[in-house]
Design a protein around this motif. Structure first.
Motif, PDB file in Angstrom:
ATOM      1  N   PRO A   1      69.616  57.498  32.275  1.00 12.99           N
ATOM      2  CA  PRO A   1      68.946  57.560  30.970  1.00 12.99           C
ATOM      3  C   PRO A   1      69.125  56.268  30.191  1.00 12.99           C
ATOM      4  N   PRO A   2      68.129  55.892  29.353  1.00 12.40           N
ATOM      5  CA  PRO A   2      68.298  54.749  28.472  1.00 12.40           C
ATOM      6  C   PRO A   2      69.490  54.968  27.548  1.00 12.40           C
ATOM      7  N   THR A   3      70.078  53.895  27.060  1.00 13.59           N
ATOM      8  CA  THR A   3      71.346  54.032  26.350  1.00 13.59           C
ATOM      9  C   THR A   3      71.229  53.931  24.834  1.00 13.59           C
ATOM     10  N   HIS A   4      70.027  53.957  24.320  1.00  7.92           N
ATOM     11  CA  HIS A   4      69.936  53.815  22.857  1.00  7.92           C
ATOM     12  C   HIS A   4      69.058  54.913  22.300  1.00  7.92           C
ATOM     13  N   ALA A   5      69.298  55.177  20.994  1.00  9.11           N
ATOM     14  CA  ALA A   5      68.640  56.307  20.355  1.00  9.11           C
ATOM     15  C   ALA A   5      67.140  56.092  20.195  1.00  9.11           C
TER      16      ALA A   5
ATOM     17  N   LEU B   1      61.858  43.006  22.349  1.00 11.24           N
ATOM     18  CA  LEU B   1      63.107  42.628  23.006  1.00 11.24           C
ATOM     19  C   LEU B   1      62.898  41.351  23.824  1.00 11.24           C
ATOM     20  N   LEU B   2      63.993  40.651  24.026  1.00  9.24           N
ATOM     21  CA  LEU B   2      63.946  39.450  24.861  1.00  9.24           C
ATOM     22  C   LEU B   2      64.941  39.633  26.002  1.00  9.24           C
ATOM     23  N   ARG B   3      64.433  39.489  27.221  1.00 12.26           N
ATOM     24  CA  ARG B   3      65.304  39.646  28.405  1.00 12.26           C
ATOM     25  C   ARG B   3      65.171  38.385  29.254  1.00 12.26           C
ATOM     26  N   ILE B   4      66.273  37.740  29.498  1.00 15.68           N
ATOM     27  CA  ILE B   4      66.249  36.522  30.308  1.00 15.68           C
ATOM     28  C   ILE B   4      66.381  36.941  31.775  1.00 15.68           C
ATOM     29  N   GLU B   5      65.338  36.730  32.537  1.00 15.03           N
ATOM     30  CA  GLU B   5      65.306  37.190  33.929  1.00 15.03           C
ATOM     31  C   GLU B   5      65.846  36.080  34.841  1.00 15.03           C
ATOM     32  N   ASP B   6      67.159  35.933  34.789  1.00 13.05           N
ATOM     33  CA  ASP B   6      67.829  34.867  35.532  1.00 13.05           C
ATOM     34  C   ASP B   6      68.454  35.370  36.829  1.00 13.05           C
TER      35      ASP B   6
ATOM     36  N   MET C   1      58.907  33.565  16.428  1.00 10.16           N
ATOM     37  CA  MET C   1      58.961  34.829  17.183  1.00 10.16           C
ATOM     38  C   MET C   1      60.411  35.274  17.260  1.00 10.16           C
ATOM     39  N   HIS C   2      60.733  36.332  16.517  1.00  9.74           N
ATOM     40  CA  HIS C   2      62.132  36.756  16.400  1.00  9.74           C
ATOM     41  C   HIS C   2      62.332  38.106  17.081  1.00  9.74           C
ATOM     42  N   TRP C   3      63.359  38.207  17.900  1.00 16.14           N
ATOM     43  CA  TRP C   3      63.633  39.446  18.631  1.00 16.14           C
ATOM     44  C   TRP C   3      64.417  40.397  17.733  1.00 16.14           C
ATOM     45  N   ASP C   4      64.314  41.698  18.073  1.00 15.74           N
ATOM     46  CA  ASP C   4      64.891  42.726  17.200  1.00 15.74           C
ATOM     47  C   ASP C   4      66.251  43.232  17.669  1.00 15.74           C
ATOM     48  N   GLU C   5      66.649  42.883  18.888  1.00 16.02           N
ATOM     49  CA  GLU C   5      67.973  43.277  19.395  1.00 16.02           C
ATOM     50  C   GLU C   5      68.531  42.064  20.130  1.00 16.02           C
ATOM     51  N   PRO C   6      69.851  42.016  20.331  1.00 17.69           N
ATOM     52  CA  PRO C   6      70.389  40.849  21.042  1.00 17.69           C
ATOM     53  C   PRO C   6      69.728  40.707  22.421  1.00 17.69           C
ATOM     54  N   PRO C   7      69.393  39.476  22.818  1.00 15.81           N
ATOM     55  CA  PRO C   7      68.792  39.282  24.155  1.00 15.81           C
ATOM     56  C   PRO C   7      69.764  39.732  25.252  1.00 15.81           C
ATOM     57  N   VAL C   8      69.211  40.083  26.420  1.00 12.13           N
ATOM     58  CA  VAL C   8      70.076  40.403  27.564  1.00 12.13           C
ATOM     59  C   VAL C   8      69.777  39.417  28.696  1.00 12.13           C
ATOM     60  N   TRP C   9      70.781  39.201  29.540  1.00 12.10           N
ATOM     61  CA  TRP C   9      70.673  38.307  30.697  1.00 12.10           C
ATOM     62  C   TRP C   9      70.863  39.165  31.944  1.00 12.10           C
ATOM     63  N   GLN C  10      69.953  39.068  32.886  1.00  6.22           N
ATOM     64  CA  GLN C  10      70.061  39.918  34.079  1.00  6.22           C
ATOM     65  C   GLN C  10      71.322  39.633  34.885  1.00  6.22           C
ATOM     66  N   THR C  11      71.787  38.385  34.888  1.00  3.31           N
ATOM     67  CA  THR C  11      72.969  38.083  35.713  1.00  3.31           C
ATOM     68  C   THR C  11      74.222  38.785  35.185  1.00  3.31           C
ATOM     69  N   ARG C  12      74.133  39.356  33.974  1.00  2.00           N
ATOM     70  CA  ARG C  12      75.290  40.110  33.470  1.00  2.00           C
ATOM     71  C   ARG C  12      75.137  41.603  33.735  1.00  2.00           C
ATOM     72  N   ARG C  13      74.144  41.967  34.511  1.00  2.00           N
ATOM     73  CA  ARG C  13      73.825  43.383  34.670  1.00  2.00           C
ATOM     74  C   ARG C  13      73.840  43.820  36.136  1.00  2.00           C
TER      75      ARG C  13
ATOM     76  N   ASP D   1      63.644  47.759  32.370  1.00  2.00           N
ATOM     77  CA  ASP D   1      62.675  48.390  31.455  1.00  2.00           C
ATOM     78  C   ASP D   1      63.112  49.829  31.165  1.00  2.00           C
ATOM     79  N   GLY D   2      63.573  50.521  32.186  1.00  2.00           N
ATOM     80  CA  GLY D   2      64.026  51.908  31.986  1.00  2.00           C
ATOM     81  C   GLY D   2      65.250  51.970  31.098  1.00  2.00           C
ATOM     82  N   GLN D   3      66.227  51.149  31.386  1.00  3.21           N
ATOM     83  CA  GLN D   3      67.482  51.195  30.635  1.00  3.21           C
ATOM     84  C   GLN D   3      67.276  50.753  29.189  1.00  3.21           C
ATOM     85  N   GLN D   4      66.343  49.823  28.974  1.00  2.00           N
ATOM     86  CA  GLN D   4      66.097  49.345  27.608  1.00  2.00           C
ATOM     87  C   GLN D   4      65.062  50.200  26.871  1.00  2.00           C
ATOM     88  N   GLY D   5      64.577  51.261  27.523  1.00  2.00           N
ATOM     89  CA  GLY D   5      63.630  52.160  26.867  1.00  2.00           C
ATOM     90  C   GLY D   5      62.311  51.490  26.540  1.00  2.00           C
ATOM     91  N   VAL D   6      61.890  50.560  27.391  1.00  4.87           N
ATOM     92  CA  VAL D   6      60.626  49.841  27.148  1.00  4.87           C
ATOM     93  C   VAL D   6      59.455  50.812  27.334  1.00  4.87           C
TER      94      VAL D   6
END
Ligand code: GLU
Length: 302
Positions: A2-6, A48-53, A76-88, A202-207
């Protein structure tokens, strides 16, 4: 998983821009960024901004920070902290567990040279009723990957035609089994493949809405099959036309597209806007561009 945010529990719009940091943004990637940003704003949604590294051999050091800076300079300002795929990595590993349990992944040692052009012929597919066993060795990091080959992991696709509505391109269909075949979700260099990470993220971030370049339209049916197998909803999609250079080739980092000129941010935005087929806006400053563009986008797409 399940996605992790409300926010995803409500029906709120969540869009994202997911650049690969293989270089700075250019006019082509800006058109995709602009479209996804406007679609989120036109829906009063979250961007959201996701760095696909994840494809570490293609990552250019520092390009992620350049991209963040370019987006901000363009307003162009993102609404949540960006995520990096290499940390996931752990997330991708976990996501595969139910696929393994369901017998939807098998290992494949075919090399590119051994395979014909076109769909994967199913050479390593286990016979029906004979569930595949795969080793749980963790993926390699980029340095190890240069020296070692592990078997690839392929996702066992379902037969039948995948249909979906694209908000720009209209109704689409693809027979994934016939046109693509079982596709790779972990590569022979041990790195997670784009098709897996994008669906898991996309699933985890509720896109709820994916807006990106048309070159990825062809991946959508695969991603929908994977999302269903992972018990995730399939986001709505909108694929925008590609920006072409004078020779009619896709503008891309491989074609050495020049980086954006941040001395003239409004010109860069107007160019991306007209590449999407809209008429130049009567804005003299970046902060005047956005409300005008958002209103026009909303009229057409919201
Ligand atoms: N990382 C991909 C790219 O830069 C985009 C992936 C996506 O939007 O699904 O082309």
């Amino acid at each position: 998983m399940p996605p992790t945010h409300a926010a995803s529990a409500s029906h709120g719009y969540r869009g994202r821009f997911a650049p690969s940091p293989s270089g700075p943004l250019h006019a082509g990637s800006l058109a995709a960024a602009l479209a996804s940003y406007l679609d989120a704003r036109a829906h009063h949604g979250c961007w959201l901004l996701r760095i696909e590294d994840i494809d570490e051999p293609r990552t250019v050091p520092g390009a992620d920070q350049t991209i963040l800076h370019q987006l901000q300079a363009l307003g162009m300002h993102w609404d949540e902290p960006p995520v990096w795929q290499t940390r996931r990595h752990a997330l991708y590993e976990q996501a595969c567990a139910p696929l393994r349990a369901a017998g939807r992944i098998y290992t494949c040692r075919c090399t590119r040279r051994e395979l014909p052009d076109g769909p994967y012929p199913g050479t390593c597919r286990p016979p029906p009723g004979n569930p595949p066993h795969i080793s749980l060795r963790p993926p390699l990091d980029a340095a190890q990957a240069q020296h070692r080959r592990t078997p690839a992991w392929r996702f066992l696709v379902e037969p039948g035609i995948e249909r979906f509505q694209d908000r720009w391109m209209g109704m689409q269909s693809q027979d994934v089994a016939r046109e693509v075949g079982d596709f790779i979700i972990r590569r022979t260099d041990g790195l997670w493949a784009y098709q897996l990470t994008v669906v898991v993220d996309d699933g985890q971030q509720g896109v709820t809405d994916v807006v990106r370049g048309i070159d990825l339209l062809d991946s959508t049916a695969r991603q929908r099959q994977l999302a269903r197998a992972l018990g995730l909803p399939c986001p709505r999609v909108l694929h925008v036309p590609l920006v072409l250079d004078r020779q009619g080739r896709k503008l891309s980092k491989q074609n050495h597209a020049p980086a954006l000129d941040l001395e003239r941010p409004l010109d860069a935005l107007q160019q991306a806007w007209s590449a999407l087929g809209f008429a130049t806006l009567p804005a003299t400053r970046v902060d005047a561009f956005w409300p005008l563009a958002t209103a026009q986008w909303a009229q057409r797409f919201a």
